[in-house]
Write a protein that holds these residues in place. Structure first.
Motif, mmCIF file in Angstrom:
data_model
loop_
_atom_site.group_PDB
_atom_site.id
_atom_site.type_symbol
_atom_site.label_atom_id
_atom_site.label_comp_id
_atom_site.label_asym_id
_atom_site.label_seq_id
_atom_site.Cartn_x
_atom_site.Cartn_y
_atom_site.Cartn_z
ATOM 1 N N ASP A 248 1.014 -1.162 0.031
ATOM 2 C CA ASP A 248 -0.062 0.113 0.076
ATOM 3 C C ASP A 248 0.776 1.210 0.020
ATOM 4 O O ASP A 248 0.423 2.137 -0.759
ATOM 5 C CB ASP A 248 -0.897 -0.004 1.162
ATOM 6 C CG ASP A 248 -1.985 -1.033 1.086
ATOM 7 O OD1 ASP A 248 -2.501 -1.502 -0.149
ATOM 8 O OD2 ASP A 248 -2.903 -1.220 1.917
ATOM 9 N N GLU A 252 0.204 4.303 -4.763
ATOM 10 C CA GLU A 252 0.061 5.460 -5.405
ATOM 11 C C GLU A 252 1.332 5.869 -6.305
ATOM 12 O O GLU A 252 1.125 6.452 -7.534
ATOM 13 C CB GLU A 252 -0.383 6.594 -4.482
ATOM 14 C CG GLU A 252 -1.685 6.327 -3.895
ATOM 15 C CD GLU A 252 -2.135 7.580 -3.050
ATOM 16 O OE1 GLU A 252 -2.592 8.528 -3.656
ATOM 17 O OE2 GLU A 252 -1.931 7.501 -2.026
ATOM 18 N N LYS A 297 -9.074 2.805 -5.087
ATOM 19 C CA LYS A 297 -8.128 4.022 -5.798
ATOM 20 C C LYS A 297 -8.442 3.589 -7.207
ATOM 21 O O LYS A 297 -8.455 4.306 -8.151
ATOM 22 C CB LYS A 297 -6.909 4.295 -5.392
ATOM 23 C CG LYS A 297 -6.938 4.933 -3.979
ATOM 24 C CD LYS A 297 -5.491 5.165 -3.610
ATOM 25 C CE LYS A 297 -5.463 5.811 -2.206
ATOM 26 N NZ LYS A 297 -4.096 6.159 -1.598
ATOM 27 N N ARG A 300 -11.707 4.198 -8.923
ATOM 28 C CA ARG A 300 -11.984 5.824 -9.273
ATOM 29 C C ARG A 300 -11.312 6.120 -10.676
ATOM 30 O O ARG A 300 -11.799 6.718 -11.463
ATOM 31 C CB ARG A 300 -11.137 6.262 -8.005
ATOM 32 C CG ARG A 300 -11.380 8.007 -8.397
ATOM 33 C CD ARG A 300 -13.132 8.387 -8.119
ATOM 34 N NE ARG A 300 -13.075 9.783 -8.411
ATOM 35 C CZ ARG A 300 -13.097 10.774 -7.231
ATOM 36 N NH1 ARG A 300 -12.909 10.300 -6.060
ATOM 37 N NH2 ARG A 300 -13.218 11.851 -7.590
ATOM 38 N N VAL A 307 -5.996 10.301 -13.646
ATOM 39 C CA VAL A 307 -5.053 9.918 -12.655
ATOM 40 C C VAL A 307 -4.525 11.249 -12.037
ATOM 41 O O VAL A 307 -4.411 12.109 -12.831
ATOM 42 C CB VAL A 307 -3.902 8.988 -12.971
ATOM 43 C CG1 VAL A 307 -4.421 7.686 -13.251
ATOM 44 C CG2 VAL A 307 -3.047 9.394 -14.115
#
Length: 508
Positions: A248, A252, A297, A300, A307
């Motif tokens: 995690d 991103e 995420k 989305r 992004v």
């Protein structure tokens, strides 16, 4: 999911083993109306085989070419260019014509041609039947059926055939695809992989999201690259991400990218994997291992197609095709709350299940020979410098292959390296996993009388025929025990130790 089914509904399309004409080709014979035929005649008149014709159907219900080819209102020789153009418009039929005439002295069976073109046997048989009717191929007598090249009986068809064969053959997208060549090495005599190939061709025609289901080592990434290379996005980038190896804390930065100074060590702007896959394909392997935060995420991005880099304030538009793979039961994960239901519907618009190696055990000998040839080629050896004897092949076929194709490849390489000679024998084959335990067959069901006889005999043997102890264990009187011994004719085995006089007196 049952292998060999296709379901349409909220979970998307399911691809399986039943050849449900995945390429969008109809089972009904192809026909032209009179107006369509006249229009086509005007287009191809005087142009030979260079005219245009409607796209052919390779899945035909029969071999009557006259019922499926374009028919003119006034059948004359001038109709031949139209009919011949229709015949060779099909990639499979044109490929068969070129292949048979390039090896005109040989005859080939259905199985060999099926392997050569990676098509279902029914499709190859139907196309060959049409070529025979047209006169450009012939069927040799005998069983099983074999086919070879033939010269048509009329001069006009011969001229059209020669003109077609003289044209330079266009290299298809499949022939140029490295992933397709690798996948063909995984195809054996079992049609399960050929059905998978048909669904790959279908999926490559659109940008629909594909979910591949299959165990470890079954070739999911090879299939993902095939879909990418055969699609209109084949010239774009293919970005593969192993979700199981993505924590995690890095999700991103790895997936969305970051701006300069977004965190310690971010010395410059870096685009993420999703941004790199713009106008290409994003492949998420082991998507079932994504955390709940990563799932939210990713959802989305799939909904907004935008992004935002880590540390940035502007959204970047992205246009990519998503292919996912997992060996986990995602539908069960959804029920257990471990995988988002809305994300499941997004990634599972079209699913393809890859069969395990155990499901097509008949392919193992053929695959083993192919992998051995690849090993020899990679190590600078002649293709026939190593062989596998029948004992080793029988051992390979009996193994349960939890690692599937990947494990078979490593097993063949290990055996080829350790074999002292040119022949790989059973003693040279070493597996990474112990053999699967053989289940003991259940004991046959006994009648009540027989079960009682066996039990009384067993108790007597356990106590060395001490009838006093046996009667106590059986919870019956010694008189009843004596009666049952006589009724069943029970006797001590020869190996039973003899009782001493004191022990005999204690038995009563």
């Amino acid at each position: 999911m049952r292998w060999g089914t296709r379901r349409l509904g909220e979970h998307g399309a399911r691809a399986g083993s039943e050849p449900a004409r995945p390429c969008g080709e109809s089972v009904a014979p192809f026909r032209l109306t009179l107006d369509q035929d006249r229009m086509m005649k005007r287009k191809v008149a005087g142009t030979g085989v260079r005219g245009t014709a409607p796209r052919p159907r390779e899945h035909m219900s029969g071999g009557d070419l006259s019922a499926s080819t374009p028919q003119a209102s006034d059948p004359k020789e001038s109709d031949l260019p139209v009919r011949f153009t229709w015949l060779v418009q099909s990639p499979l039929r044109s490929g068969l014509v070129r292949f048979l005439h390039s090896t005109s002295s040989k005859a080939f069976g259905i199985e060999a041609l099926t392997q050569r073109f990676s098509r279902l046997q029914q499709d190859v048989e139907n196309c060959l039947r049409e070529l025979v009717v047209f006169g450009v191929a012939s069927r040799t007598p005998g069983t099983p059926s074999r086919y070879k090249a033939a010269r048509p009986s009329d001069a006009e068809t011969c001229r059209l055939l020669d003109r077609f064969l003289a044209q330079q053959q266009t290299v298809s997208t499949e022939e140029r695809s490295p992933a397709v060549q690798r996948f063909r090495e995984m195809i054996g005599r079992d049609e399960k992989m050929l059905v998978v190939f048909e669904w790959i061709r279908t999926a490559a025609k659109s940008d629909i999201s594909v979910l591949m289901l299959g165990p470890t080592g079954s070739g999911k990434e090879v299939v993902a690259r095939m879909i990418h290379e055969l699609s209109r996005r084949g010239s774009g980038r293919f970005q593969a991400v192993n979700c199981a190896a993505l924590p995690d804390t890095l999700f991103e930065s790895e997936m969305f990218g970051h701006e300069k100074g977004a965190f310690t060590g971010a010395h410059g702007r870096k685009p993420g994997r999703i941004e790199l896959a713009n106008n290409g394909t994003l492949f998420l392997d082991e998507i079932g291992d994504l955390s709940a935060m990563a799932q939210a995420k990713l959802l989305r991005v799939l909904e907004d197609r935008q992004v935002e880099r880590l540390g940035g304030h502007e959204s970047v538009d992205v246009n990519f095709r998503l292919i996912s793979a997992t060996n986990r039961p995602l539908d069960q994960f959804v029920q257990d709350g471990r995988f988002r239901e809305d994300l499941f519907y997004r990634v599972n618009a079209f699913s393809i299940r890859l069969p395990t190696l155990r499901e097509r055990a008949s392919d193992i000998p053929l695959l083993a020979h192919r992998l051995l040839v690849r090993y020899c080629d990679a190590n600078g050896l002649a293709a026939d410098s190593k062989t596998i004897d029948q004992g080793a092949l029988d051992l390979l076929r009996a193994y349960h292959w939890p690692g599937n194709i990947r494990e078979l490849e490593s097993t063949i390489a290990r055996a080829a390296l350790s074999a002292p000679g040119d022949v790989i024998r059973a003693d040279d084959v070493q597996f990474l996993h112990p053999a699967e335990p053989v289940e003991k067959p259940p004991d046959p069901l006994l009648s009540l009388r027989e079960a009682e006889r066996v039990h009384v005999q067993r108790v007597l043997e356990e106590v060395a025929w001490n009838k006093k102890q046996a009667a106590k264990i059986l919870e019956i009187s010694r008189g009843t025990l004596y009666r049952k011994i006589g009724e069943y004719g029970l006797q001590p085995r020869q190996s039973e130790p003899k009782l001493t006089p004191a022990e005999q007196s204690s038995t009563g």
